[in-house]
Every structure is written in C-alpha cells, then in structure tokens.
Design an enzyme around this catalytic site. Structure first.
Site, short mmCIF file in Angstrom:
data_model
loop_
_atom_site.label_atom_id
_atom_site.label_comp_id
_atom_site.label_asym_id
_atom_site.label_seq_id
_atom_site.Cartn_x
_atom_site.Cartn_y
_atom_site.Cartn_z
N LYS A 196 -0.61 55.80 78.18
CA LYS A 196 -0.69 55.32 76.79
C LYS A 196 -1.17 56.42 75.84
O LYS A 196 -2.14 56.25 75.10
CB LYS A 196 -1.61 54.10 76.68
CG LYS A 196 -1.25 52.94 77.63
CD LYS A 196 0.02 52.24 77.22
CE LYS A 196 0.47 51.22 78.23
NZ LYS A 196 1.92 51.05 78.32
N GLU A 213 13.72 49.96 74.39
CA GLU A 213 14.34 48.84 75.12
C GLU A 213 15.67 49.31 75.73
O GLU A 213 16.65 49.56 75.02
CB GLU A 213 14.58 47.61 74.23
CG GLU A 213 13.36 46.74 74.03
CD GLU A 213 12.79 46.16 75.34
OE1 GLU A 213 13.57 45.74 76.21
OE2 GLU A 213 11.56 46.15 75.47
N SER A 214 15.68 49.34 77.07
CA SER A 214 16.79 49.98 77.79
C SER A 214 18.19 49.52 77.36
O SER A 214 19.07 50.35 77.11
CB SER A 214 16.61 49.78 79.29
OG SER A 214 16.51 48.41 79.62
N CYS A 244 11.38 54.85 86.77
CA CYS A 244 11.54 53.55 86.14
C CYS A 244 12.99 53.05 86.17
O CYS A 244 13.90 53.74 85.70
CB CYS A 244 11.06 53.66 84.69
SG CYS A 244 11.37 52.16 83.74
N VAL A 278 8.54 53.09 78.66
CA VAL A 278 9.75 53.89 78.76
C VAL A 278 10.87 52.97 79.24
O VAL A 278 10.58 51.99 79.94
CB VAL A 278 9.57 55.07 79.75
CG1 VAL A 278 8.75 56.17 79.15
CG2 VAL A 278 9.01 54.63 81.10
#
Ligand SMILES: N[C@@H](CCC(=O)N[C@@H](CS)C(=O)NCC(=O)O)C(=O)O
Length: 256
Positions: A64, A89-90, A37, A77
């Site tokens: 999930k 939240e990155s 990701c 993620v």
C-alpha cells in the site's frame, strides 16, 4: 479476494520475466502489475495478444505505498496510467484497451453487438461464480468444506464448459472470455495437487479447452515458474498441512 502477504516473491520468473525485460522502456501506457496476480495476468494477456506497447512496472499491492494508492485508491493490481491518467480493474482495462487501441489486432471483443453482449454475460459468470469458487476452494481447510467448495467450483466450470465451442469459447476466435478464465486455468494445478480437483471431472470437454488455453502464446509468455505460485497460496496449503499434523497427533500418529 486474494491472499494478503507483504513478503511475496518480488518479481516475475521464467518466461514472464523475459516478457517483463522486453517492456522496460517508457511508453504512454504504464502497466502496474504484480507477477503473481491472476487479475493482472488477464490484462497482461490482452496487452500481449494485441501487441500494444506498454511499460511494465512491478508493484507489491500489499505494501500500500502512497505512489500506488495515488494511481489506484483501492490499492489493487492491475492498474494502468495512460497518457498520465489512471485506470484499474482487470476486465475494465481489457475493454479500455479495445477502445483506446482500435487499430491493434486481434480484437478480443467481437464486433457484432449480440455476441459482444453474450461475451459480457460469460465474463460476469466467471467473475461472480468461478473466481470466488476457486478462492473458496483453496481457502477451505476442513475436509467437508473442501468437498463442498470443490463441488461448487466444478459446477461453476461446468456451466461455462457447456458453452465452449472449440478450440476457444467462441470457436476459432480467441476472445475476452478466454482471457478472463485463462489465469485460473493455469493455476488449477494447485487445486489439483491440494484439493482433489480434476479437469476431467468437470466434463463437456473442459480438459481439452483448458489445454488449449494454457498453450496460447500470450498465456505462456505471462507465466512465472510454478513453484512461486505455490508459495503465494502457501499459507492455506501450510495450514492444511498443519491441520493434518494436528489430526494425526490427536490420533496418536506422527507426520514425517
Ligand atoms: N477486481 C480486481 C481484483 C484485483 C485484485 O484482487 N488484485 C490483488 C492481487 S491478485 C491485489 O491487488 N490485492 C491487494 C490487496 O488485497 O490488498 C480486478 O479484477 O482487477
């Protein structure tokens, strides 16, 4: 925003796998990550840049699973548990790390309030213009849609490129802007191989900036093998191959 697939390759490979191996011991910060990701890679780069102790846990967010939904109800993620409390939240995580670990260096947000706000303006541009344009480009199937998406992507990158001081966005200081864009820079070969993207075409020194980012140690250490990234986007690239095959069949040609 990204591409749902429960059957993604289960773990990091290459240099990222070595980094995962070094971060298995329990820590007060647990990093819930998916190796594939780009948003995860942002937070991962920040952790590695600053040498913050963390425990890496691989999650397939598309499954999930309940334990993960308890941590991030959005089911995305990256997420973390810090002293038993959850956050996600990155970019919010990157900013949290700045505040929760003030003695770890280097800082990724400048101390001067004006420059901090300036960095946030460009983070906003990356999130609202560059990242959606990248996904639209990869997802576009018909030639005209791909062309329009490529133009949009190049334009969004050029806007950022015009503001880059060398070697990094702010000059010598590596900042959150570099962290936020780097995961898309290291994946841009997919757009180059399948959508005709060229770094040179962006202009304003974008190619040179991209080359600086992709050799930064924290970026290299959080990279898996290229072949596995291509698999992630495979459904779009396969559809593209199928539609080429369909076009060729209609034209009476066969594709090997
Ligand atoms: N805005 C989020 C985006 C995170 C995100 O989209 N993560 C993807 C993987 S790259 C995910 O977890 N997807 C699971 C899903 O869509 O169900 C961030 O910046 O952290």
């Amino acid at each position: 925003m990204s591409i749902p697939d429960e059957k993604i390759f289960p773990h990091a490979t290459g240099l990222a796998a070595k980094t995962v191996e070094k971060h298995q011991d329990p820590q007060e910060l647990v990093f819930y990550a998916g190796w594939f990701c780009p948003f995860v890679q942002r937070t991962w780069i920040a952790l590695e840049e600053r040498g913050i102790p963390y425990q890496y846990k691989e999650v397939n967010p598309y499954k999930k699973e309940k334990h993960f939904l308890d941590i991030n109800p959005k089911g995305l993620v990256p997420a973390i548990e810090y002293q038993g409390k959850a956050l996600y939240e990155s970019l919010i995580l990157c900013e949290f790390l700045e505040e929760a670990y003030p003695s770890y260096n280097p800082k990724l947000l400048p101390s001067d309030p004006y420059t901090r706000a300036y960095v946030r303006i460009w983070l906003d541009h990356i999130s609202k213009s560059i990242v959606p344009a990248f996904f639209r480009l990869i997802q576009a199937q018909e030639a005209e849609k791909q062309e329009a998406a490529l133009e949009e992507f190049n334009k969004a990158l050029a806007t950022l490129a015009a503001k880059v001081k060398v070697p990094y966005f702010l000059g010598e200081e590596f900042s959150l802007v570099d962290v936020a864009i780097a995961p898309w820079v290291v994946r841009d070969y997919i757009a180059a191989e399948h959508r005709g993207y060229r770094r040179e075409a962006v202009g304003s020194g974008w190619k040179e900036y991209a080359e600086q980012l992709e050799k930064r140690e924290s970026v290299v250490k959080t990279q898996s093998d290229k072949e596995h990234y291509a698999e992630i986007y495979g459904r779009y690239l396969r559809d593209e191959a199928q539609s080429e095959a369909a076009k060729a069949t209609r034209a009476g040609k066969a594709i090997p």
